[in-house]
Design a protein around this motif. Structure first.
Motif, PDB file in Angstrom:
ATOM      1  N   ILE A  86       0.836  -1.111  -0.010  1.00 56.27           N
ATOM      2  CA  ILE A  86      -0.089  -0.073  -0.077  1.00 56.27           C
ATOM      3  C   ILE A  86       0.963   1.270  -0.021  1.00 56.27           C
ATOM      4  CG2 ILE A  86      -1.393   1.275   1.237  1.00 56.27           C
ATOM      5  CD1 ILE A  86      -2.468  -1.248   2.520  1.00 56.27           C
ATOM      6  N   GLY A  87       0.625   2.072  -0.660  1.00 57.70           N
ATOM      7  CA  GLY A  87       1.161   3.297  -0.917  1.00 57.70           C
ATOM      8  C   GLY A  87       0.110   4.666  -0.601  1.00 57.70           C
ATOM      9  N   THR A 126      -0.366  14.569  -7.919  1.00 53.57           N
ATOM     10  CA  THR A 126      -0.733  13.894  -6.713  1.00 53.57           C
ATOM     11  C   THR A 126      -0.948  12.507  -7.032  1.00 53.57           C
ATOM     12  OG1 THR A 126      -1.682  15.805  -5.610  1.00 53.57           O
ATOM     13  CG2 THR A 126      -2.503  13.553  -4.873  1.00 53.57           C
ATOM     14  N   VAL A 127      -1.516  12.205  -8.178  1.00 52.29           N
ATOM     15  CA  VAL A 127      -2.030  10.774  -8.513  1.00 52.29           C
ATOM     16  C   VAL A 127      -0.758  10.052  -9.060  1.00 52.29           C
ATOM     17  CG1 VAL A 127      -3.274   9.180 -10.366  1.00 52.29           C
ATOM     18  CG2 VAL A 127      -4.422  11.474  -9.060  1.00 52.29           C
ATOM     19  N   ASN A 128       0.092  10.594  -9.694  1.00 51.23           N
ATOM     20  CA  ASN A 128       1.537  10.297 -10.100  1.00 51.23           C
ATOM     21  C   ASN A 128       2.419   9.807  -8.998  1.00 51.23           C
ATOM     22  OD1 ASN A 128       0.750  10.508 -12.870  1.00 51.23           O
ATOM     23  ND2 ASN A 128       1.651  12.304 -12.746  1.00 51.23           N
ATOM     24  N   ILE A 129       2.083  10.624  -8.003  1.00 44.40           N
ATOM     25  CA  ILE A 129       3.336  10.359  -6.603  1.00 44.40           C
ATOM     26  C   ILE A 129       2.561   9.365  -5.828  1.00 44.40           C
ATOM     27  CG2 ILE A 129       3.964  11.304  -4.322  1.00 44.40           C
ATOM     28  CD1 ILE A 129       4.158  14.029  -5.642  1.00 44.40           C
ATOM     29  N   ALA A 130       1.103   9.197  -5.785  1.00 43.59           N
ATOM     30  CA  ALA A 130       0.634   8.092  -4.848  1.00 43.59           C
ATOM     31  C   ALA A 130       0.999   6.780  -5.575  1.00 43.59           C
ATOM     32  CB  ALA A 130      -0.867   8.293  -4.973  1.00 43.59           C
ATOM     33  N   ALA A 131       0.852   6.735  -7.153  1.00 43.94           N
ATOM     34  CA  ALA A 131       1.078   5.586  -7.798  1.00 43.94           C
ATOM     35  C   ALA A 131       2.547   5.142  -7.615  1.00 43.94           C
ATOM     36  CB  ALA A 131       0.731   5.561  -9.194  1.00 43.94           C
ATOM     37  N   ARG A 132       3.493   6.165  -7.583  1.00 40.32           N
ATOM     38  CA  ARG A 132       5.103   5.593  -7.505  1.00 40.32           C
ATOM     39  C   ARG A 132       5.203   5.054  -6.228  1.00 40.32           C
ATOM     40  NH1 ARG A 132       3.832   6.801 -12.130  1.00 40.32           N
ATOM     41  NH2 ARG A 132       5.246   7.342 -13.785  1.00 40.32           N
ATOM     42  N   GLN A 189       3.193   3.633  -3.876  1.00 38.46           N
ATOM     43  CA  GLN A 189       2.814   2.194  -3.870  1.00 38.46           C
ATOM     44  C   GLN A 189       3.428   1.219  -4.710  1.00 38.46           C
ATOM     45  OE1 GLN A 189       1.014   0.281  -6.617  1.00 38.46           O
ATOM     46  NE2 GLN A 189       0.747  -1.359  -5.122  1.00 38.46           N
ATOM     47  N   SER A 190       3.993   1.567  -5.685  1.00 41.00           N
ATOM     48  CA  SER A 190       4.799   0.811  -6.283  1.00 41.00           C
ATOM     49  C   SER A 190       6.190   0.552  -5.770  1.00 41.00           C
ATOM     50  CB  SER A 190       4.966   1.128  -7.986  1.00 41.00           C
ATOM     51  OG  SER A 190       5.691   2.221  -8.144  1.00 41.00           O
ATOM     52  N   LEU A 219      11.548   9.233  -7.088  1.00 36.55           N
ATOM     53  CA  LEU A 219      10.414   8.530  -7.966  1.00 36.55           C
ATOM     54  C   LEU A 219      10.473   8.749  -9.302  1.00 36.55           C
ATOM     55  CD1 LEU A 219       7.565   9.169  -5.150  1.00 36.55           C
ATOM     56  CD2 LEU A 219       9.033   7.113  -5.297  1.00 36.55           C
ATOM     57  N   LYS A 220      10.233   7.797  -9.978  1.00 41.93           N
ATOM     58  CA  LYS A 220      10.187   7.852 -11.571  1.00 41.93           C
ATOM     59  C   LYS A 220       9.375   9.039 -12.054  1.00 41.93           C
ATOM     60  CE  LYS A 220       9.458   5.119 -15.741  1.00 41.93           C
ATOM     61  NZ  LYS A 220       9.315   3.852 -16.306  1.00 41.93           N
ATOM     62  N   GLY A 221       9.719   9.699 -12.557  1.00 45.82           N
ATOM     63  CA  GLY A 221       8.990  10.875 -13.066  1.00 45.82           C
ATOM     64  C   GLY A 221       8.583  12.057 -12.317  1.00 45.82           C
TER      65      GLY A 221
END
Length: 98
Positions: A14-15, A36-42, A44-45, A82-84
């Motif tokens: 979970i992220g 915000t969505v990009n950071i959350a996804a990175r 979590q991954s 984090l990527k990107g």
């Protein structure tokens, strides 16, 4: 759930992050966009199995540290690239009690 699974154990990672995002409805579905969505996804991954990664925005929110302490969670802070994402992000790695 793991006991009934034919595929082996379910591993959860979970992220959690928060911030402003753009919400769009398309084909009766809501989707979210933005940094915000990009950071959350990175975030979590980046988490491993059975880990929760919190960004500083979440970790410093009222009541979060007290809740983690109540459940005896182990907390480790790390800084990730984090990527990107141009700037490095401070992450709090939450694992079960010691």
């Amino acid at each position: 759930m793991n006991q009934a699974s034919h595929y082996g154990e379910l591993i959860l990672k979970i992220g959690i992050h928060r911030g402003a995002a753009i919400a769009v409805t398309l084909n009766e579905r809501i989707d979210y966009f933005g940094q915000t969505v990009n950071i959350a996804a990175r975030v979590q991954s980046s988490a491993g199995g059975n880990e929760i990664y919190l960004t500083e925005a979440i970790y410093k929110s009222p009541g979060v540290q007290e809740l983690l302490q109540k459940y005896g969670c182990s907390i480790e802070s790390v800084v990730l690239q984090l990527k990107g994402i141009e700037e490095q992000v401070k992450i709090y790695k939450v694992t079960g009690s010691n």
